[in-house]
Scaffold this motif. Structure first.
Motif, short mmCIF file in Angstrom:
data_model
loop_
_atom_site.label_atom_id
_atom_site.label_comp_id
_atom_site.label_asym_id
_atom_site.label_seq_id
_atom_site.Cartn_x
_atom_site.Cartn_y
_atom_site.Cartn_z
N PHE A 404 48.53 68.53 4.77
CA PHE A 404 47.86 69.84 3.93
C PHE A 404 48.02 69.61 2.43
O PHE A 404 47.02 70.03 2.00
CB PHE A 404 48.61 70.78 4.52
CG PHE A 404 47.98 71.74 5.53
CD1 PHE A 404 46.77 72.21 5.35
CD2 PHE A 404 48.41 71.78 6.90
CE1 PHE A 404 46.06 72.95 6.40
CE2 PHE A 404 48.02 72.77 7.77
CZ PHE A 404 46.71 73.11 7.71
N LYS A 405 49.26 68.79 2.28
CA LYS A 405 49.51 68.65 0.69
C LYS A 405 48.70 67.65 0.04
O LYS A 405 48.83 67.18 -1.11
CB LYS A 405 50.89 68.67 0.52
CG LYS A 405 51.67 69.85 0.86
CD LYS A 405 51.31 70.74 -0.28
CE LYS A 405 51.85 70.26 -1.71
NZ LYS A 405 51.59 71.43 -2.83
N GLY A 406 47.91 66.80 1.00
CA GLY A 406 47.21 65.79 0.41
C GLY A 406 47.78 64.59 0.21
O GLY A 406 47.58 63.51 -0.54
N ILE A 407 49.07 64.41 0.90
CA ILE A 407 49.73 63.05 0.72
C ILE A 407 49.31 61.99 1.32
O ILE A 407 49.02 62.20 2.54
CB ILE A 407 51.45 63.40 1.19
CG1 ILE A 407 51.99 64.46 0.49
CG2 ILE A 407 52.18 62.19 1.42
CD1 ILE A 407 53.13 64.99 0.97
N PRO A 408 49.04 60.96 0.90
CA PRO A 408 48.24 59.81 1.84
C PRO A 408 48.98 59.38 2.84
O PRO A 408 50.22 59.63 3.09
CB PRO A 408 48.19 58.72 0.78
CG PRO A 408 48.39 59.15 -0.65
CD PRO A 408 49.40 60.43 -0.28
N ASP A 409 48.42 59.07 3.83
CA ASP A 409 49.01 58.84 5.23
C ASP A 409 50.08 57.69 5.20
O ASP A 409 51.18 57.87 5.81
CB ASP A 409 47.64 58.25 6.23
CG ASP A 409 46.72 59.33 6.56
OD1 ASP A 409 47.20 60.67 6.42
OD2 ASP A 409 45.82 59.13 7.24
N LEU A 410 49.63 56.61 4.52
CA LEU A 410 50.35 55.79 4.11
C LEU A 410 51.78 56.05 3.78
O LEU A 410 53.00 55.79 3.96
CB LEU A 410 50.15 54.67 3.44
CG LEU A 410 51.01 53.11 3.00
CD1 LEU A 410 51.34 52.53 4.45
CD2 LEU A 410 50.38 52.22 2.16
N ASP A 411 51.87 56.99 2.66
CA ASP A 411 53.05 57.45 2.14
C ASP A 411 53.85 58.34 3.10
O ASP A 411 55.13 58.25 3.31
CB ASP A 411 52.73 58.37 0.87
CG ASP A 411 52.19 57.47 -0.24
OD1 ASP A 411 52.11 56.29 -0.11
OD2 ASP A 411 51.73 57.91 -1.18
N SER A 412 53.12 59.20 3.89
CA SER A 412 53.80 60.01 5.03
C SER A 412 54.59 59.10 6.03
O SER A 412 55.74 59.59 6.53
CB SER A 412 52.86 60.84 5.69
OG SER A 412 53.25 61.37 6.73
#
Length: 470
Positions: A404-412
């Motif tokens: 939801f916050k637009g954090i890239p999948d890799l960073d997550s």
């Protein structure tokens, strides 16, 4: 005769042309750098070959060692000038360090020959011992060997589960099959084990047992001759009898996650729920506040793994037999506050997350705590029963909040300690400390969303994420 000059040492270096031009019976000399380090001698033979030697003088004694034949043309065999110089440099280093070069080389040859003889003797003795034993392990022994091989590489709970299956499913119901030689087990034997489990409508358990048996036979196939094995059982397997048994049960993907309203309600309600211990409560919330970390990965870490001044927790991701992977977790003010509250409850405990102050919290304690809350009157939200969920669903919830916050999948994925595959990641981008700037950005963005949720904001109904079809 032309020579090359090395401007650093002022040594006179021979060229390939110089050496090829040597008259028969004549010699040419090229010194090593430094005093007392020897020289390379080239001698032209009547046959046309040019031999290369290393010569050094020490303690009044001159030693001459043949390096090889100089390669005069591309079609001729022998060593190039560079190869000769490299070998001469190695011999020079031996002379400087050990003195008598010939004696040193002779001792090296003797040591290598001795090692070869010892290996051959050890191999012969191993063959004799194997022939004397002449015993093939039973199916039960193979399964026990497989379990023992996991000690220190897999979680305690997983090993307990394997031992439970061995005693309650395999030995108790199929001892005759377990007594058979491992290499005589057939697909029919495997079906005989799995069918009763399937027929009692434990299809998921049947799939698990199939996976355990398959892995045990794979262990036997791949590790019988491993030098690292302590147990030297003989399996004599040619194939895996489980491979031909289809995976009839497909595990369904779990999709349960808490929406913003549910997470807000659970967080505040769970803090008030007195039937669950305060450490357990804060541990579950701590896992959520840190972006959905793995339960056991955090639970087993002592206080010494926490740097509260810098706000970092160091954990280890352990999987299989590979070396543990270091994972660093950034700690927000919310996470540190939960830690401080846990410390005030057990101030002398080695572990922050412990119910008795002596050992880490049991993973099943969290599931029991959530189930207790769900079955309590406190879990009723807006007059309706709260939909069931597990601690693992909170990890999925955190991942979706980051979406939801637009954090890239890799960073997550990096924050949640998912393995990042690929040669580059394995061999180059493998420094956990280098991920910290990115992890701080990720956790700060996640904390902003979590703070909004706990203050009543519904991300699912945020104007940014509204769609006509909702």
């Amino acid at each position: 005769m032309k020579t090359e000059k090395n401007t650093n040492s002022q040594r006179r270096l021979l060229t390939d042309a110089d050496i090829r031009a040597l008259p028969k019976g004549k010699t040419a000399t090229e010194s090593q750098a430094g005093r007392g380090t020897g020289a390379t001698i080239f001698e032209a033979r009547e046959s046309g070959d040019i031999d290369a030697y290393f010569r050094v003088r020490m303690n009044g004694k001159s030693t001459k060692i043949k390096i090889g034949i100089f390669k005069r043309t591309d079609k001729k065999s022998g060593l190039t000038l560079k190869e000769i110089r490299d070998k001469a440099r190695d011999l020079s280093a031996i002379a400087v360090k050990h003195g008598d070069v010939k004696k040193y080389l002779e001792l090296q040859r003797e040591a290598e020959e001795r090692e070869i003889r010892e290996r051959e003797l050890a191999f012969s003795e191993a063959l004799v011992a194997a022939e004397e034993e002449n015993k093939t392990a039973s199916f039960e022994e193979l399964f026990i060997d497989y379990i023992d091989s996991l000690e220190g590489t897999r979680g305690i709970e997983y090993i307990k589960e394997l031992r439970r299956v061995l005693n309650n499913e395999l030995k108790q119901n199929h001892q005759i099959i377990m007594n058979k030689k491992a290499n005589s087990i057939t697909p029919k034997d495997i079906i005989e084990i799995l069918q009763p489990i399937w027929d009692r409508n434990s299809k998921s358990m049947s799939g698990k047992v199939r996976a355990y048996l398959h892995t045990a036979f794979e262990f036997g196939l791949k590790n019988e001759h491993s030098l690292k094995r302590k147990n030297k059982s003989i399996y004599c397997l040619d194939s895996n009898p489980v491979s031909s048994i289809p995976k009839d049960h497909k595990t369904k993907a779990i999709k349960r996650s808490l929406n913003s309203k549910e997470l807000n309600y659970f967080w505040h309600s769970f803090l008030k729920y007195e039937s669950v211990g305060p450490v357990v409560t804060r541990f579950l919330l701590f896992l959520t506040a840190t972006g959905g970390q793995r339960v056991m990965q955090v639970a087993r870490e002592p206080w010494t793994s926490y740097d509260l001044r810098r706000g970092v927790l160091k954990t280890e991701h352990r999987k299989g037999k590979i070396e543990p992977r270091i994972h660093l977790v950034p700690l927000t003010e919310r996470a540190i506050k939960l830690l401080q509250e846990a410390h005030s409850i057990n101030p002398s405990s080695k572990y922050p997350w412990s119910t008795n102050g002596k050992k880490p919290i049991d993973i099943n304690t969290l599931s029991d705590a959530v189930n207790k809350w769900i079955n309590s009157p406190l879990s009723v939200m807006d007059g309706e029963e709260f939909e069931k969920f597990t601690p693992r669903d909170l990890r999925r919830t955190c991942a979706q909040i980051m979406q939801f916050k637009g954090i890239p999948d890799l960073d997550s994925d990096i924050l949640q300690s998912h393995g990042i595959n690929g040669v580059v990641e394995d061999h180059y981008r493998n420094n956990p400390y280098a991920f910290m700037p990115k992890n701080w950005n990720t956790i700060n963005a996640f904390e902003e969303a979590l703070n909004d949720i706990l203050n009543g904001k519904d991300l699912d109904k945020d104007d940014i994420y509204k769609f006509d079809f909702l």
